[in-house]
Design a protein around this motif. Structure first.
Motif, PDB file in Angstrom:
ATOM      1  N   ARG A   1     -46.500  34.384 -16.765  1.00 39.74           N
ATOM      2  CA  ARG A   1     -47.165  35.187 -15.735  1.00 39.74           C
ATOM      3  C   ARG A   1     -46.630  34.741 -14.384  1.00 39.74           C
ATOM      4  NH1 ARG A   1     -52.710  36.602 -15.997  1.00 39.74           N
ATOM      5  NH2 ARG A   1     -52.204  37.489 -13.975  1.00 39.74           N
ATOM      6  N   LYS A   2     -45.726  35.501 -13.844  1.00 35.64           N
ATOM      7  CA  LYS A   2     -45.044  35.131 -12.600  1.00 35.64           C
ATOM      8  C   LYS A   2     -45.989  35.114 -11.401  1.00 35.64           C
ATOM      9  CE  LYS A   2     -41.313  35.262 -15.051  1.00 35.64           C
ATOM     10  NZ  LYS A   2     -40.910  34.093 -15.771  1.00 35.64           N
ATOM     11  N   ASP A   3     -47.069  35.873 -11.457  1.00 30.26           N
ATOM     12  CA  ASP A   3     -47.994  35.955 -10.333  1.00 30.26           C
ATOM     13  C   ASP A   3     -48.906  34.728 -10.231  1.00 30.26           C
ATOM     14  OD1 ASP A   3     -49.161  36.839 -12.742  1.00 30.26           O
ATOM     15  OD2 ASP A   3     -50.692  37.994 -11.685  1.00 30.26           O
ATOM     16  N   VAL A   4     -49.073  34.004 -11.313  1.00 28.32           N
ATOM     17  CA  VAL A   4     -49.935  32.814 -11.317  1.00 28.32           C
ATOM     18  C   VAL A   4     -49.195  31.625 -11.954  1.00 28.32           C
ATOM     19  CG1 VAL A   4     -52.145  34.031 -11.253  1.00 28.32           C
ATOM     20  CG2 VAL A   4     -51.038  33.579 -13.457  1.00 28.32           C
ATOM     21  N   TRP A   5     -47.918  31.521 -11.671  1.00 31.47           N
ATOM     22  CA  TRP A   5     -47.074  30.518 -12.326  1.00 31.47           C
ATOM     23  C   TRP A   5     -47.546  29.091 -12.108  1.00 31.47           C
ATOM     24  CZ3 TRP A   5     -44.387  26.887  -9.453  1.00 31.47           C
ATOM     25  CH2 TRP A   5     -44.286  27.136  -8.075  1.00 31.47           C
ATOM     26  N   SER A   6     -48.111  28.806 -10.955  1.00 34.36           N
ATOM     27  CA  SER A   6     -48.478  27.420 -10.653  1.00 34.36           C
ATOM     28  C   SER A   6     -49.622  26.907 -11.523  1.00 34.36           C
ATOM     29  CB  SER A   6     -48.809  27.257  -9.174  1.00 34.36           C
ATOM     30  OG  SER A   6     -49.947  28.032  -8.841  1.00 34.36           O
ATOM     31  N   ILE A   7     -50.344  27.783 -12.179  1.00 33.34           N
ATOM     32  CA  ILE A   7     -51.431  27.334 -13.060  1.00 33.34           C
ATOM     33  C   ILE A   7     -50.888  26.484 -14.212  1.00 33.34           C
ATOM     34  CG2 ILE A   7     -51.543  29.313 -14.633  1.00 33.34           C
ATOM     35  CD1 ILE A   7     -54.643  29.117 -14.243  1.00 33.34           C
ATOM     36  N   TRP A   8     -49.650  26.720 -14.618  1.00 35.68           N
ATOM     37  CA  TRP A   8     -49.040  25.938 -15.698  1.00 35.68           C
ATOM     38  C   TRP A   8     -48.769  24.501 -15.257  1.00 35.68           C
ATOM     39  CZ3 TRP A   8     -48.826  31.114 -16.058  1.00 35.68           C
ATOM     40  CH2 TRP A   8     -49.010  31.670 -17.320  1.00 35.68           C
ATOM     41  N   LEU A   9     -48.808  24.264 -13.951  1.00 33.79           N
ATOM     42  CA  LEU A   9     -48.525  22.926 -13.440  1.00 33.79           C
ATOM     43  C   LEU A   9     -49.768  22.040 -13.419  1.00 33.79           C
ATOM     44  CD1 LEU A   9     -46.091  23.819 -10.523  1.00 33.79           C
ATOM     45  CD2 LEU A   9     -45.579  23.331 -12.933  1.00 33.79           C
ATOM     46  N   ARG A  10     -50.831  22.495 -14.029  1.00 31.99           N
ATOM     47  CA  ARG A  10     -52.049  21.682 -14.149  1.00 31.99           C
ATOM     48  C   ARG A  10     -52.021  20.801 -15.391  1.00 31.99           C
ATOM     49  NH1 ARG A  10     -56.501  26.167 -12.314  1.00 31.99           N
ATOM     50  NH2 ARG A  10     -55.705  26.397 -10.199  1.00 31.99           N
ATOM     51  N   ARG A  11     -50.943  20.846 -16.111  1.00 33.09           N
ATOM     52  CA  ARG A  11     -50.761  20.006 -17.299  1.00 33.09           C
ATOM     53  C   ARG A  11     -49.617  19.037 -17.018  1.00 33.09           C
ATOM     54  NH1 ARG A  11     -49.584  24.468 -21.566  1.00 33.09           N
ATOM     55  NH2 ARG A  11     -51.387  25.269 -20.503  1.00 33.09           N
ATOM     56  N   PRO A  12     -49.536  17.937 -17.756  1.00 35.73           N
ATOM     57  CA  PRO A  12     -48.491  16.955 -17.447  1.00 35.73           C
ATOM     58  C   PRO A  12     -47.084  17.388 -17.836  1.00 35.73           C
ATOM     59  CG  PRO A  12     -49.824  16.213 -19.307  1.00 35.73           C
ATOM     60  CD  PRO A  12     -50.464  17.456 -18.774  1.00 35.73           C
ATOM     61  N   LEU A  13     -46.973  18.219 -18.871  1.00 31.18           N
ATOM     62  CA  LEU A  13     -45.661  18.650 -19.352  1.00 31.18           C
ATOM     63  C   LEU A  13     -45.648  20.156 -19.537  1.00 31.18           C
ATOM     64  CD1 LEU A  13     -45.171  15.963 -22.146  1.00 31.18           C
ATOM     65  CD2 LEU A  13     -43.961  16.034 -19.948  1.00 31.18           C
ATOM     66  N   VAL A  14     -44.560  20.788 -19.125  1.00 33.27           N
ATOM     67  CA  VAL A  14     -44.356  22.219 -19.326  1.00 33.27           C
ATOM     68  C   VAL A  14     -43.056  22.368 -20.108  1.00 33.27           C
ATOM     69  CG1 VAL A  14     -43.990  24.461 -18.234  1.00 33.27           C
ATOM     70  CG2 VAL A  14     -45.542  22.789 -17.174  1.00 33.27           C
ATOM     71  N   SER A  15     -43.144  22.966 -21.273  1.00 29.18           N
ATOM     72  CA  SER A  15     -41.986  23.116 -22.152  1.00 29.18           C
ATOM     73  C   SER A  15     -40.944  24.047 -21.538  1.00 29.18           C
ATOM     74  CB  SER A  15     -42.449  23.668 -23.503  1.00 29.18           C
ATOM     75  OG  SER A  15     -41.367  23.754 -24.389  1.00 29.18           O
ATOM     76  N   LEU A  16     -39.681  23.674 -21.709  1.00 32.34           N
ATOM     77  CA  LEU A  16     -38.572  24.471 -21.188  1.00 32.34           C
ATOM     78  C   LEU A  16     -37.640  24.886 -22.324  1.00 32.34           C
ATOM     79  CD1 LEU A  16     -37.504  22.303 -18.109  1.00 32.34           C
ATOM     80  CD2 LEU A  16     -38.840  24.423 -18.056  1.00 32.34           C
ATOM     81  N   GLY A  17     -37.233  26.132 -22.321  1.00 29.82           N
ATOM     82  CA  GLY A  17     -36.201  26.602 -23.228  1.00 29.82           C
ATOM     83  C   GLY A  17     -34.825  26.308 -22.643  1.00 29.82           C
ATOM     84  N   GLN A  18     -33.799  26.543 -23.429  1.00 33.54           N
ATOM     85  CA  GLN A  18     -32.438  26.222 -22.997  1.00 33.54           C
ATOM     86  C   GLN A  18     -32.009  27.003 -21.763  1.00 33.54           C
ATOM     87  OE1 GLN A  18     -30.773  23.592 -24.414  1.00 33.54           O
ATOM     88  NE2 GLN A  18     -29.565  23.849 -22.552  1.00 33.54           N
TER      89      GLN A  18
END
Length: 169
Positions: free
Chosen positions: A116-133
């Motif tokens: 969700r590009k409009d609320v992207w920063s909400i994912w930064l409330r966790r210690p790790l955010v998974s990244l694809g290649q």
């Protein structure tokens, strides 16, 4: 696996850089449980990390590799009023100059990690955010332009980050 390692407090950032370790709170998180030796971490500082969200931006400032399993900390770590009960060692290889790095907001439209590009920063409330290649390639292509071996910039980080005064001091 690759992750954004979210750091939202300057004293915690200084501890991670000084100790070459990461500590996690007692709250169980599946992404922390899955963290393994060899996983790649992109160190991300939030807008509030340096206590000036008007001036600062969310940035990827470094790259590290997990060098030990996540294990209980004995005794637990007390830092900036929080208790951390698990941790692992990191091999931090690359660090951008102090208060610089790869600004995340302009990359959000291209990053799969934020559905969700409009609320992207909400994912930064966790210690790790998974990244694809795809995300790893995009972030790393920009970070390697500004990042240098950790030894070049570490002293500036550690000299510049001052402890937060306790209330009443």
């Amino acid at each position: 696996m690759s992750y954004l390692l979210v750091l939202g407090e300057r004293e915690a950032l200084a501890w991670v850089l000084r100790e070459g370790r990461m500590a996690f709170p007692a709250t169980r998180r599946h992404e922390v449980d899955r963290l393994a030796v060899g996983d790649e971490l992109f160190l991300l500082t939030t807008r509030g990390c340096f206590h000036n969200p008007v001036r600062d931006r969310t940035r990827v400032i470094g790259r590290a590799v997990v060098s030990t399993r996540v294990e209980p900390l004995d005794p637990p770590l007390e830092l900036v009023g929080r208790r951390f009960t698990r941790g692992c060692k990191l091999d931090i290889g690359v660090l951008a100059p102090y208060r610089t790095g790869v600004e995340v907001a302009p990359l959000v439209p291209k990053l799969d990690a934020f559905p969700r590009k409009d609320v992207w920063s909400i994912w930064l409330r966790r210690p790790l955010v998974s990244l694809g290649q795809h995300d790893v390639n995009l972030i790393w292509s920009r970070l390697r332009r500004v990042g240098r071996p950790v030894s070049e910039h570490l002293p500036t980080y550690l000299e510049s980050i001052r402890p937060v005064a306790a209330p009443g001091r």
